[in-house]
Write an enzyme that holds these catalytic residues in place. Structure first.
Site, PDB file in Angstrom:
ATOM      1  N   ALA A 173       2.882   9.322  -8.178  1.00  0.00           N
ATOM      2  CA  ALA A 173       2.506  10.113  -7.001  1.00  0.00           C
ATOM      3  C   ALA A 173       2.530   9.247  -5.751  1.00  0.00           C
ATOM      4  O   ALA A 173       2.272   8.046  -5.805  1.00  0.00           O
ATOM      5  CB  ALA A 173       1.108  10.674  -7.198  1.00  0.00           C
ATOM      6  N   GLY A 174       2.837   9.871  -4.634  1.00  0.00           N
ATOM      7  CA  GLY A 174       2.838   9.178  -3.356  1.00  0.00           C
ATOM      8  C   GLY A 174       4.233   8.828  -2.893  1.00  0.00           C
ATOM      9  O   GLY A 174       4.478   8.663  -1.699  1.00  0.00           O
TER      10      GLY A 174
ATOM     11  N   ASN B   4      -1.958   0.423   0.981  1.00  0.00           N
ATOM     12  CA  ASN B   4      -1.693   1.606   1.794  1.00  0.00           C
ATOM     13  C   ASN B   4      -2.982   2.329   2.114  1.00  0.00           C
ATOM     14  O   ASN B   4      -3.927   2.322   1.335  1.00  0.00           O
ATOM     15  CB  ASN B   4      -0.681   2.521   1.091  1.00  0.00           C
ATOM     16  CG  ASN B   4      -1.361   3.538   0.196  1.00  0.00           C
ATOM     17  OD1 ASN B   4      -1.789   4.597   0.664  1.00  0.00           O
ATOM     18  ND2 ASN B   4      -1.501   3.220  -1.083  1.00  0.00           N
TER      19      ASN B   4
ATOM     20  N   MET C 204      -2.478   5.644   3.563  1.00  0.00           N
ATOM     21  CA  MET C 204      -1.723   6.781   4.094  1.00  0.00           C
ATOM     22  C   MET C 204      -2.653   7.948   4.425  1.00  0.00           C
ATOM     23  O   MET C 204      -2.493   8.611   5.440  1.00  0.00           O
ATOM     24  CB  MET C 204      -0.672   7.263   3.080  1.00  0.00           C
ATOM     25  CG  MET C 204       0.311   6.199   2.591  1.00  0.00           C
ATOM     26  SD  MET C 204       1.219   5.419   3.908  1.00  0.00           S
ATOM     27  CE  MET C 204       2.301   6.726   4.402  1.00  0.00           C
TER      28      MET C 204
ATOM     29  N   PHE D  11      -3.225  10.799   2.518  1.00  0.00           N
ATOM     30  CA  PHE D  11      -2.661  12.118   2.140  1.00  0.00           C
ATOM     31  C   PHE D  11      -1.899  12.777   3.294  1.00  0.00           C
ATOM     32  O   PHE D  11      -2.172  13.929   3.667  1.00  0.00           O
ATOM     33  CB  PHE D  11      -3.761  13.082   1.689  1.00  0.00           C
ATOM     34  CG  PHE D  11      -4.323  12.818   0.319  1.00  0.00           C
ATOM     35  CD1 PHE D  11      -3.539  12.329  -0.711  1.00  0.00           C
ATOM     36  CD2 PHE D  11      -5.662  13.097   0.043  1.00  0.00           C
ATOM     37  CE1 PHE D  11      -4.062  12.096  -1.969  1.00  0.00           C
ATOM     38  CE2 PHE D  11      -6.202  12.875  -1.217  1.00  0.00           C
ATOM     39  CZ  PHE D  11      -5.398  12.370  -2.218  1.00  0.00           C
TER      40      PHE D  11
ATOM     41  N   SER E  37      -8.131   8.622  -4.870  1.00  0.00           N
ATOM     42  CA  SER E  37      -7.527   7.906  -3.744  1.00  0.00           C
ATOM     43  C   SER E  37      -8.638   7.304  -2.879  1.00  0.00           C
ATOM     44  O   SER E  37      -9.606   7.982  -2.550  1.00  0.00           O
ATOM     45  CB  SER E  37      -6.687   8.868  -2.902  1.00  0.00           C
ATOM     46  OG  SER E  37      -6.412   8.256  -1.664  1.00  0.00           O
TER      47      SER E  37
ATOM     48  N   ASN F 258      -8.354   6.580   0.180  1.00  0.00           N
ATOM     49  CA  ASN F 258      -8.040   6.756   1.599  1.00  0.00           C
ATOM     50  C   ASN F 258      -8.493   8.063   2.228  1.00  0.00           C
ATOM     51  O   ASN F 258      -8.192   8.340   3.375  1.00  0.00           O
ATOM     52  CB  ASN F 258      -6.529   6.582   1.803  1.00  0.00           C
ATOM     53  CG  ASN F 258      -6.081   5.199   1.369  1.00  0.00           C
ATOM     54  OD1 ASN F 258      -6.741   4.220   1.680  1.00  0.00           O
ATOM     55  ND2 ASN F 258      -5.000   5.130   0.612  1.00  0.00           N
ATOM     56  N   THR F 259      -9.185   8.907   1.452  1.00  0.00           N
ATOM     57  CA  THR F 259      -9.815  10.092   2.028  1.00  0.00           C
ATOM     58  C   THR F 259     -11.317   9.870   1.920  1.00  0.00           C
ATOM     59  O   THR F 259     -11.807   9.608   0.805  1.00  0.00           O
ATOM     60  CB  THR F 259      -9.393  11.369   1.259  1.00  0.00           C
ATOM     61  OG1 THR F 259      -8.002  11.560   1.459  1.00  0.00           O
ATOM     62  CG2 THR F 259     -10.143  12.602   1.742  1.00  0.00           C
TER      63      THR F 259
ATOM     64  N   LYS G 194      -6.608  11.949 -12.481  1.00  0.00           N
ATOM     65  CA  LYS G 194      -6.226  10.560 -12.172  1.00  0.00           C
ATOM     66  C   LYS G 194      -7.466   9.771 -11.757  1.00  0.00           C
ATOM     67  O   LYS G 194      -8.198  10.197 -10.863  1.00  0.00           O
ATOM     68  CB  LYS G 194      -5.175  10.544 -11.066  1.00  0.00           C
ATOM     69  CG  LYS G 194      -4.635   9.145 -10.774  1.00  0.00           C
ATOM     70  CD  LYS G 194      -3.351   9.219  -9.991  1.00  0.00           C
ATOM     71  CE  LYS G 194      -2.790   7.864  -9.664  1.00  0.00           C
ATOM     72  NZ  LYS G 194      -1.530   7.950  -8.933  1.00  0.00           N
TER      73      LYS G 194
ATOM     74  N   THR H 267      -3.869   4.027 -13.570  1.00  0.00           N
ATOM     75  CA  THR H 267      -4.879   4.263 -12.575  1.00  0.00           C
ATOM     76  C   THR H 267      -4.265   4.453 -11.178  1.00  0.00           C
ATOM     77  O   THR H 267      -3.095   4.160 -10.966  1.00  0.00           O
ATOM     78  CB  THR H 267      -5.841   3.044 -12.439  1.00  0.00           C
ATOM     79  OG1 THR H 267      -5.092   1.924 -11.951  1.00  0.00           O
ATOM     80  CG2 THR H 267      -6.503   2.695 -13.740  1.00  0.00           C
ATOM     81  N   ASN H 268      -5.147   4.807 -10.254  1.00  0.00           N
ATOM     82  CA  ASN H 268      -4.793   4.829  -8.838  1.00  0.00           C
ATOM     83  C   ASN H 268      -4.871   3.391  -8.283  1.00  0.00           C
ATOM     84  O   ASN H 268      -5.035   2.440  -9.045  1.00  0.00           O
ATOM     85  CB  ASN H 268      -5.762   5.759  -8.093  1.00  0.00           C
ATOM     86  CG  ASN H 268      -5.069   6.469  -6.940  1.00  0.00           C
ATOM     87  OD1 ASN H 268      -4.370   5.841  -6.146  1.00  0.00           O
ATOM     88  ND2 ASN H 268      -5.254   7.774  -6.832  1.00  0.00           N
TER      89      ASN H 268
ATOM     90  N   GLY I  68       0.545  -2.595  -7.256  1.00  0.00           N
ATOM     91  CA  GLY I  68       1.503  -3.647  -7.604  1.00  0.00           C
ATOM     92  C   GLY I  68       0.936  -4.646  -8.594  1.00  0.00           C
ATOM     93  O   GLY I  68      -0.054  -4.387  -9.280  1.00  0.00           O
TER      94      GLY I  68
HETATM   95  C1  FMN Z   1       2.156   4.331  -0.305  1.00  0.00           C
HETATM   96  C2  FMN Z   1       1.462   4.873  -1.519  1.00  0.00           C
HETATM   97  C3  FMN Z   1       1.039   6.192  -1.525  1.00  0.00           C
HETATM   98  C4  FMN Z   1       0.369   6.716  -2.639  1.00  0.00           C
HETATM   99  N1  FMN Z   1      -0.022   8.030  -2.635  1.00  0.00           N
HETATM  100  C5  FMN Z   1      -0.652   8.543  -3.718  1.00  0.00           C
HETATM  101  C6  FMN Z   1      -1.044   9.906  -3.758  1.00  0.00           C
HETATM  102  O1  FMN Z   1      -0.801  10.679  -2.830  1.00  0.00           O
HETATM  103  N2  FMN Z   1      -1.704  10.356  -4.868  1.00  0.00           N
HETATM  104  C7  FMN Z   1      -2.000   9.521  -5.920  1.00  0.00           C
HETATM  105  O2  FMN Z   1      -2.601   9.949  -6.903  1.00  0.00           O
HETATM  106  N3  FMN Z   1      -1.595   8.235  -5.927  1.00  0.00           N
HETATM  107  C8  FMN Z   1      -0.944   7.729  -4.859  1.00  0.00           C
HETATM  108  N4  FMN Z   1      -0.552   6.423  -4.862  1.00  0.00           N
HETATM  109  C9  FMN Z   1      -0.875   5.569  -6.036  1.00  0.00           C
HETATM  110  C10 FMN Z   1       0.288   5.473  -7.019  1.00  0.00           C
HETATM  111  O3  FMN Z   1       0.627   6.722  -7.545  1.00  0.00           O
HETATM  112  C11 FMN Z   1      -0.079   4.517  -8.174  1.00  0.00           C
HETATM  113  O4  FMN Z   1      -1.169   5.054  -8.871  1.00  0.00           O
HETATM  114  C12 FMN Z   1      -0.450   3.121  -7.680  1.00  0.00           C
HETATM  115  O5  FMN Z   1       0.387   2.725  -6.623  1.00  0.00           O
HETATM  116  C13 FMN Z   1      -0.363   2.086  -8.795  1.00  0.00           C
HETATM  117  O6  FMN Z   1       0.952   1.980  -9.281  1.00  0.00           O
HETATM  118  P1  FMN Z   1       1.956   0.790  -8.846  1.00  0.00           P
HETATM  119  O7  FMN Z   1       1.225  -0.500  -9.052  1.00  0.00           O
HETATM  120  O8  FMN Z   1       3.156   0.988  -9.720  1.00  0.00           O
HETATM  121  O9  FMN Z   1       2.259   1.026  -7.412  1.00  0.00           O
HETATM  122  C14 FMN Z   1       0.121   5.883  -3.760  1.00  0.00           C
HETATM  123  C15 FMN Z   1       0.570   4.547  -3.752  1.00  0.00           C
HETATM  124  C16 FMN Z   1       1.219   4.045  -2.647  1.00  0.00           C
HETATM  125  C17 FMN Z   1       1.669   2.606  -2.688  1.00  0.00           C
END
Ligand code: FMN
Length: 364
Positions: free
Chosen positions: A68-69, A117, A119, A121, A186, A188-189, A233, A261-262, A287
């Protein structure tokens, strides 16, 4: 390709603003998505070998999904399959359209393979997303792999009205996706993560399942079909006790699974001055530094549920080894976001190939 991406393309892309490059890439993929020939060409380069499996009643051509995202506007729905992904999670989407936080709001910590991030939403709102998805269906460019939608809460909706907010989005989007993920994690909200509290989450899940049941009942709602799988999530920053409370809702609320996880609010230790200034930014970290904690959460969830509840593992997956670690900890599907940014478009294919190899080795 990953060598070409890392050595030639990535330095050029990383010299520019994170969000601008993200939008540029999404626009390119959106253009490709409208032309089956371009999608086929992408598939030629990046398509993954089959590694099929069935989870919560859905058939996945391989276990590696886009997290997601990445595609909040459903701009490039057909392209993700061409890039070798076994499923897509679109969104997060909220009931009310919203611009998100002011930029800059996405930062790279390159030396650590991490992103931050905030962002907030940014998304077109559930009704606009439904229209976009309906458009892809009308064009006949719908992927053959499962498509999920990540549901968030609108910023303007107070916490005590959260259940209605999620339910409104679910009602309009239900006909367009194969599964749904309730995002209460998330960072960020403001205060969203309070919805991980058992009582608040129970209220949200109850209202979604009520809609799910009435739409599935003969003569019920917009579309008469089987109930759609609903997952939750979770944040990597929750204690095991808090995770266990969420698990208590799994049976009564017919949860199809957990996405773990998020992003995290935690920051790695570092002496590097540049990294320190990036880590000082407000937002969620994703990451490589997230990998170990997300695997730990998955292992705990798997142990507590005795493997009975499907887990989608996400957090710091950059190669097949990382994905294998998540599967060994108890995930049955995995997702990537940051890995795609750092490793490039052949990531899904490379992971699926690596997993296939490991599975063959294990079978002896
Ligand atoms: C720029 C950005 C925006 C994201 N937006 C969402 C989101 O809208 N909803 C959500 O559940 N997770 C969101 N995520 C989290 C990712 O879905 C993921 O859970 C998280 O980045 C960990 O995975 P990764 O290490 O592969 O990036 C976002 C991540 C990034 C980097």
């Amino acid at each position: 390709m990953s060598w070409f991406y890392r050595s030639i393309l990535r330095p050029f892309l990383f010299a520019q603003d994170s969000e601008e490059i993200h939008n540029f890439t999404l626009r390119a993929l959106a253009r490709a998505s409208r032309h089956p020939v371009l999608c086929e060409a992408l598939h030629e380069f990046f398509g993954a070998p089959p590694l099929p499996l069935t989870v919560f009643g859905l058939h996945f051509p391989n276990p590696v999904g886009i997290a997601a995202g990445m595609d909040k506007h459903a701009a490039a729905v057909p392209a993700w399959e061409s890039l070798g992904f076994g499923f897509t999670e679109l969104g997060g989407v909220t009931w009310h359209p919203q611009p998100g936080n002011p930029p800059p709001r996405m930062f790279r910590a390159v030396a650590d393979g991490a992103l931050i991030n905030r962002m907030g939403f940014n998304n077109p709102g559930a009704e606009a997303l439904a229209e976009k998805l309906s458009g892809w269906r009308t064009l006949g460019h719908w992927p053959t792999h499962p498509v999920g939608i990540n549901l968030g809460k609108s910023k303007i909706t107070p916490l005590d009205k959260a259940a209605d907010d999620y339910a409104n989005s679910f009602r309009v989007l239900r006909p367009f996706a194969d599964f749904f993920v309730v995002n209460v994690s998330s960072p960020n909200t403001p205060n969203l993560r309070q919805l991980q509290d058992k009582t608040a989450l129970d209220e949200i899940l109850a209202s979604l399942q009520q809609l799910n049941d009435s739409a599935a009942a003969p003569g019920g709602g917009v579309s008469v079909s089987a109930p759609k799988p609903i997952l939750v999530k979770v944040a990597p920053d929750l204690s095991f006790e808090a995770l266990d409370e969420i698990l208590e809702l799994a049976a009564p609320r017919h949860l199809a699974g957990i996405v773990a996880t998020n992003t995290t609010l935690a920051r790695p230790e570092t002496e590097d001055v540049r990294l320190r200034s990036i880590y000082a930014e407000t937002g969620g970290l994703s990451g490589r530094p997230l990998r170990a904690r997300s695997t730990e959460v998955i292992r705990h969830l798997h142990r507590e549920t005795k493997g009975r509840l499907p887990i989608i593992g996400v957090g710091g997956i950059f190669d097949a080894e990382d994905a294998w670690e998540k599967l060994c900890a108890g995930a049955c599907l995995v997702q990537v976001y940051s890995g795609l940014v750092f490793e490039g478009p052949s990531l899904a294919r490379d992971i699926v190939r690596g997993l296939t190899h490991r599975m063959r080795q294990r079978q002896g």
